[in-house]
Write a protein that holds these residues in place. Structure first.
Motif, short mmCIF file in Angstrom:
data_model
loop_
_atom_site.label_atom_id
_atom_site.label_comp_id
_atom_site.label_asym_id
_atom_site.label_seq_id
_atom_site.Cartn_x
_atom_site.Cartn_y
_atom_site.Cartn_z
N LEU A 92 0.82 -1.21 0.00
CA LEU A 92 0.00 0.00 0.00
C LEU A 92 0.86 1.26 0.00
N LEU A 93 1.93 1.25 0.77
CA LEU A 93 2.85 2.40 0.77
C LEU A 93 3.43 2.60 -0.63
N CYS A 94 3.80 1.50 -1.27
CA CYS A 94 4.35 1.58 -2.62
C CYS A 94 3.29 2.13 -3.59
N GLY A 95 2.04 1.68 -3.44
CA GLY A 95 0.98 2.17 -4.31
C GLY A 95 0.74 3.66 -4.14
N LEU A 96 0.68 4.12 -2.91
CA LEU A 96 0.38 5.53 -2.63
C LEU A 96 1.52 6.45 -3.02
N LEU A 97 2.75 5.94 -3.02
CA LEU A 97 3.90 6.79 -3.27
C LEU A 97 4.58 6.56 -4.62
N CYS A 98 4.46 5.35 -5.17
CA CYS A 98 5.18 5.02 -6.40
C CYS A 98 4.28 4.91 -7.62
N GLY A 99 3.03 4.53 -7.41
CA GLY A 99 2.13 4.36 -8.53
C GLY A 99 1.62 2.94 -8.64
N PRO A 100 0.60 2.73 -9.48
CA PRO A 100 -0.10 1.44 -9.52
C PRO A 100 0.71 0.27 -10.04
N TRP A 101 1.50 0.48 -11.09
CA TRP A 101 2.19 -0.65 -11.70
C TRP A 101 3.34 -1.15 -10.85
N TRP A 102 4.08 -0.22 -10.25
CA TRP A 102 5.16 -0.61 -9.35
C TRP A 102 4.61 -1.44 -8.19
N ALA A 103 3.54 -0.92 -7.58
CA ALA A 103 2.98 -1.59 -6.40
C ALA A 103 2.34 -2.92 -6.77
N VAL A 156 -5.06 3.13 10.81
CA VAL A 156 -4.49 4.07 11.79
C VAL A 156 -3.08 4.50 11.39
N THR A 157 -2.26 3.54 10.95
CA THR A 157 -0.83 3.83 10.75
C THR A 157 -0.48 4.31 9.35
N ILE A 158 -1.06 3.70 8.31
CA ILE A 158 -0.61 4.01 6.95
C ILE A 158 -0.85 5.47 6.56
N GLY A 199 -2.60 2.82 -5.90
CA GLY A 199 -1.76 3.67 -6.74
C GLY A 199 -2.56 4.47 -7.75
N SER A 200 -3.57 3.83 -8.36
CA SER A 200 -4.39 4.52 -9.35
C SER A 200 -5.16 5.67 -8.73
N LEU A 201 -5.75 5.43 -7.55
CA LEU A 201 -6.51 6.48 -6.88
C LEU A 201 -5.60 7.58 -6.35
N ALA A 202 -4.42 7.22 -5.86
CA ALA A 202 -3.50 8.23 -5.33
C ALA A 202 -3.06 9.20 -6.42
N ARG A 203 -2.99 8.73 -7.65
CA ARG A 203 -2.60 9.60 -8.76
C ARG A 203 -3.70 10.61 -9.11
N ARG A 204 -4.95 10.23 -8.86
CA ARG A 204 -6.07 11.04 -9.32
C ARG A 204 -6.66 11.93 -8.23
#
Length: 208
Positions: free
Chosen positions: A75-86, A189-191, A125-130
């Motif tokens: 999830l951290l990778c998705g939110l910070l790196c993007g959908p395909w990496w995560a 809580v943490t992420i 990752g997809s949602l974090a980008r948008r």
């Protein structure tokens, strides 16, 4: 037995300690965030997903416990790196750990978890980008990713056990939600706090 050393360098036996490996991955991930190196972030997220389950060892024997500790780096990778990496981290980590360390079992656990974690990473990752970079958006991305990932896990488990008809709706609810409640709460809580802190490390504007 001679103590473990890395490339014959004295004192490097401490690198064999899973706790040291986890902390090195955390420090490396934070550094990669600071330098905005997505490839490096992804690599450290992948290593963290592997080493953190090694650190817990016998403690992380249940599916939801293993899923919990795989999910945080994905999830951290998705939110910070993007959908395909995560998605790549999520798909490969449980398969590789199962193939090398035999935990979790390849079928059905690791196989289904690979699809589940890939969905976590891709959706978050997809949602974090948008979405805007604020706390509400982080929660929205997390909740949607958790729901989608669990639905994907349920579908894959149902297809794997289709002939035996052993995976019931009650088993899906228990595995995806009831047994996972402590992990879901911990993640919610943490992420978001971690991501907001990493946004500041990355010097990316984030609203609270």
């Amino acid at each position: 037995d001679e103590p473990f050393t890395f490339a014959g360098i004295p004192g490097t036996r401490y690198l064999a300690d899973p706790a040291v490996q986890v902390w090195l991955c955390i420090i490396g991930f934070a550094f990669a965030v600071y330098r905005r190196k997505r490839g490096l972030m992804t690599a450290f997220a992948f290593l963290l997903a592997i080493f953190i389950t090694c650190l817990l060892g016998p403690v992380a024997i249940m599916r939801y416990m293993l899923g919990l500790f795989y999910t945080v780096p994905v999830l951290l990778c998705g939110l910070l790196c993007g959908p395909w990496w995560a998605a790549a981290v999520g798909a490969i980590a449980p398969i590789l750990r199962s193939a090398t360390l035999h935990m979790p079992p390849m079928f059905p656990t690791a196989f289904a978890m690979a699809f589940e974690l890939a969905a976590y990473g891709f959706v978050s990752g997809s949602l974090a980008r948008r979405l805007p970079k604020n706390l509400k958006s982080i929660y929205a991305a997390l909740i949607c990713a958790m729901l989608c990932g669990r639905v994907v896990w349920g579908i894959v488990m149902a297809l794997i056990t289709l002939k035996g008809n052993s995976f019931t709706f009650a088993a899906f609810i228990a595995g995806a939600f009831t047994n996972a409640i402590p992990g879901i709460i911990l993640q919610l809580v943490t992420i978001p706090v971690i991501v907001l802190l990493l946004y500041k490390v990355e010097k990316r504007p984030a609203e609270v």
